[in-house]
Design a protein around this motif. Structure first.
Motif, mmCIF file in Angstrom:
data_model
loop_
_atom_site.group_PDB
_atom_site.id
_atom_site.type_symbol
_atom_site.label_atom_id
_atom_site.label_comp_id
_atom_site.label_asym_id
_atom_site.label_seq_id
_atom_site.Cartn_x
_atom_site.Cartn_y
_atom_site.Cartn_z
ATOM 1 N N ILE A 138 5.042 7.688 9.562
ATOM 2 C CA ILE A 138 4.686 6.267 9.584
ATOM 3 C C ILE A 138 3.233 6.085 9.165
ATOM 4 O O ILE A 138 2.907 5.221 8.342
ATOM 5 N N THR A 139 2.364 6.909 9.706
ATOM 6 C CA THR A 139 0.937 6.809 9.368
ATOM 7 C C THR A 139 0.685 7.152 7.903
ATOM 8 O O THR A 139 -0.017 6.424 7.193
ATOM 9 N N ALA A 140 1.266 8.262 7.440
ATOM 10 C CA ALA A 140 1.010 8.731 6.075
ATOM 11 C C ALA A 140 1.578 7.785 5.027
ATOM 12 O O ALA A 140 0.934 7.516 4.007
ATOM 13 N N THR A 141 2.784 7.291 5.280
ATOM 14 C CA THR A 141 3.474 6.472 4.275
ATOM 15 C C THR A 141 2.995 5.030 4.255
ATOM 16 O O THR A 141 2.791 4.443 3.189
ATOM 17 N N ILE A 142 2.788 4.433 5.426
ATOM 18 C CA ILE A 142 2.542 2.999 5.514
ATOM 19 C C ILE A 142 1.062 2.660 5.635
ATOM 20 O O ILE A 142 0.543 1.799 4.920
ATOM 21 N N PHE A 143 0.342 3.336 6.520
ATOM 22 C CA PHE A 143 -0.992 2.866 6.881
ATOM 23 C C PHE A 143 -2.126 3.450 6.045
ATOM 24 O O PHE A 143 -3.096 2.753 5.750
ATOM 25 N N ILE A 144 -2.046 4.723 5.676
ATOM 26 C CA ILE A 144 -3.150 5.332 4.932
ATOM 27 C C ILE A 144 -3.484 4.577 3.642
ATOM 28 O O ILE A 144 -4.661 4.388 3.317
ATOM 29 N N PRO A 145 -2.491 4.106 2.864
ATOM 30 C CA PRO A 145 -2.857 3.353 1.651
ATOM 31 C C PRO A 145 -3.709 2.122 1.933
ATOM 32 O O PRO A 145 -4.574 1.765 1.120
ATOM 33 N N PHE A 146 -3.488 1.458 3.071
ATOM 34 C CA PHE A 146 -4.283 0.280 3.389
ATOM 35 C C PHE A 146 -5.727 0.650 3.740
ATOM 36 O O PHE A 146 -6.646 -0.129 3.479
ATOM 37 N N PHE A 147 -5.939 1.826 4.311
ATOM 38 C CA PHE A 147 -7.293 2.254 4.622
ATOM 39 C C PHE A 147 -8.079 2.593 3.359
ATOM 40 O O PHE A 147 -9.314 2.580 3.358
#
Length: 520
Positions: free
Chosen positions: A96-105
């Motif tokens: 979930i973190t790698a796929t969804i959130f990291i790009p937004f950071f």
């Protein structure tokens, strides 16, 4: 039975020498690797030049501090294996973190995780969430200082408060001088050492149990320590499968998404691809490592059950590891192991204080109209960062003097993560997963989530493993509903959410801005 006074420590002058030399080597490596920091990007983000493999080890070392080194074996020693379902939860949190959130950071040139919230919601919500992290992070780091102080107190015989001050002072010196690059390089060395240290402890303990591994399991099973499945449908029971797994999912997600300590390390990577590799690498390392540390709890339980003369001198479960090392291992191993625990904790706290400094500077001082002031040169900013580092180092040490009252190391760590981690995670999920969520509604949801956690924590007997879940669920649900009362966010804010989610028509009593149609 042997009296406590008849069990003598094996600590010798050679152990003190090994410990001192190892700490010196850690500091030397940190200073050598860190070099000179020309600007805040160098000091706080290592110039976005770190390799994914180093970041993976560093993330794991940051989250796996002296708290885990001592608390993981102590949890199994005093209870059973049910808590290991929290490790399984990493398989949910990581993708979930790698796929969804990291790009937004990586969508903007960010320094902190909370800068994302300003782009998605508002500056006010960014600052509120950053303040929550600073408060939570200070408590967690205080616990990270307290944990190794137990080792010093146990093995050297100093009063606990003196041990805490010594550990805090050493950490403060290392943190103030070294930047993020120094922290990451020293993490790699510390990681290797504390893995080897635990293997040594396990080998010695297993050989000391009649029957070896088979004997370890037999004794642990007889004592109820091998129980792995507990499907009791109760929120009040301290540890069940449901609480360990679902609570572990939320706590892990909170640590990976809302904790600046983790996010800041992603941001030292050169790209989203490198950051994702680091996170998957961290998962591959954490599963066997955590499994080994929790299994050590079974080994130590079996050892003490078969050596009652040693059991009589053990004052608490949290001291089981340092007690074993100081009384059963010969020089110079105790000194090396103590140095490993202290150095790993110094590295962890160093990164944590670095992150607290980053949040303070970038979310409160160098933001808005003060972001580009001429007098705030890069050199002055680095100097200011070091001043705030000293402040947080002192504050962390003072908090460490009282944080031990929160309970066992595992309980205290989860309580700290639960009270604020759940609502903070709810804020980020609303930002990324709901294009209709707005700043006002999300803030109402977060306040509701925090109040709910307080009520559950202080007015009920619900297990601490459900605190984070409560805060997350209430924040997301109330935030979603409250956002419907206010105007939908504009298209620029929506661009910081996942695509494909249609924004509902605004309520009839709210005028549609002229710059967009209802279909948009």
């Amino acid at each position: 039975m042997t009296s406590p006074s008849s069990i003598q420590t094996t600590i010798s002058q050679w152990d003190y020498l090994v410990c001192a030399l190892y700490l010196f080597l850690s500091i030397y490596l940190g200073l050598k690797a860190g070099g000179k920091q020309k600007n805040l990007k160098d000091y706080l983000l290592a110039g976005h030049q770190m390799h994914w493999s180093l970041i993976a080890i560093s993330i794991l070392a940051a989250l796996f501090s002296g708290i885990s080194f001592l608390g993981a074996p102590a949890e199994i020693y005093g209870n059973n294996l049910v808590y290991l379902w929290g490790i399984v939860a990493l398989w949910v949190a990581t993708p979930i973190t790698a796929t969804i959130f990291i790009p937004f950071f990586f969508k903007k040139n960010l320094f902190t995780a909370y800068e994302y919230l300003e782009h998605r919601f508002s500056l006010r919500l960014r600052r509120i969430t950053s303040a929550a992290f600073i408060f939570r992070g200070s408590l967690w780091l205080a616990l990270a200082v307290y944990a190794p102080s137990l080792v010093i107190s146990e093995m050297i015989g100093l009063p606990l408060w003196v041990s805490i001050v010594l550990a805090g002072a050493a950490t403060l010196f290392y943190t103030t001088i070294g930047g993020m690059r120094a922290v990451i390089y020293t993490d790699v060395m510390q990681f290797t050492v504390f893995v080897v240290a635990m293997l040594i402890i396990m080998v010695v303990a297993i050989k000391s149990v009649p029957g070896g591994l088979a004997g370890v399991w037999e004794v642990a099973e007889a004592g109820g320590r091998t129980q792995f499945f507990d499907f009791t449908p109760s929120l009040n029971k301290r540890m069940t499968f449901w609480g360990a797994f679902f609570g572990g999912c939320i706590i892990s997600l909170s640590g990976l998404i809302t904790d600046q300590v983790s996010v800041q390390r992603y941001l030292t990577a050169s790209s989203v691809k490198e950051a994702r590799r680091a996170l998957w690498g961290k998962l591959a390392l954490s599963l066997p490592l955590l499994g080994m540390f929790y299994f050590a709890g079974l080994v130590l339980y079996s050892f003490y059950q078969t050596h009652p003369e040693m059991l009589a001198t053990l004052s608490s479960a949290d001291r089981v590891l340092p007690h074993f090392v100081s009384h059963r291992l010969s020089a110079p191993l105790p000194g090396l192991l103590v140095a490993a625990i202290l150095a790993a904790t110094m590295s962890t706290v160093s990164a944590g204080i670095n992150s607290l400094t980053t949040a303070t500077l970038m979310d409160f001082i160098y933001v808005g109209p003060h972001a580009n002031e001429d007098e705030a040169s890069e050199r002055n900013r680095v100097r200011t960062a070091r001043i705030w580092t000293v402040f947080f180092g002192v504050t962390t040490t003072l908090l460490a003097l009282v944080v031990g009252r929160l309970g066992s190391l595992v309980e205290a760590s989860n309580k700290i993560a639960g009270f604020l981690g759940g609502p903070m995670l709810g804020i980020f999920f609303l930002g990324v997963c709901s294009r209709r969520a707005n700043g006002a509604g999300t803030l109402i949801g977060a306040i509701s989530g925090f109040i709910a956690v307080l009520c559950v924590g202080f007015l009920t007997s619900v297990s601490f493993m459900w605190y984070a879940c409560t805060g997350f669920v209430v924040t997301f649900i109330v935030g979603t509903l409250a956002s419907l009362v206010f105007e939908a966010p504009d298209e620029k804010q929506q661009s910081f959410s996942l695509p494909g989610s249609r924004v509902p028509l605004p309520p009839t009593n709210v005028a549609v801005p002229a710059s967009r149609t209802p279909e948009q």
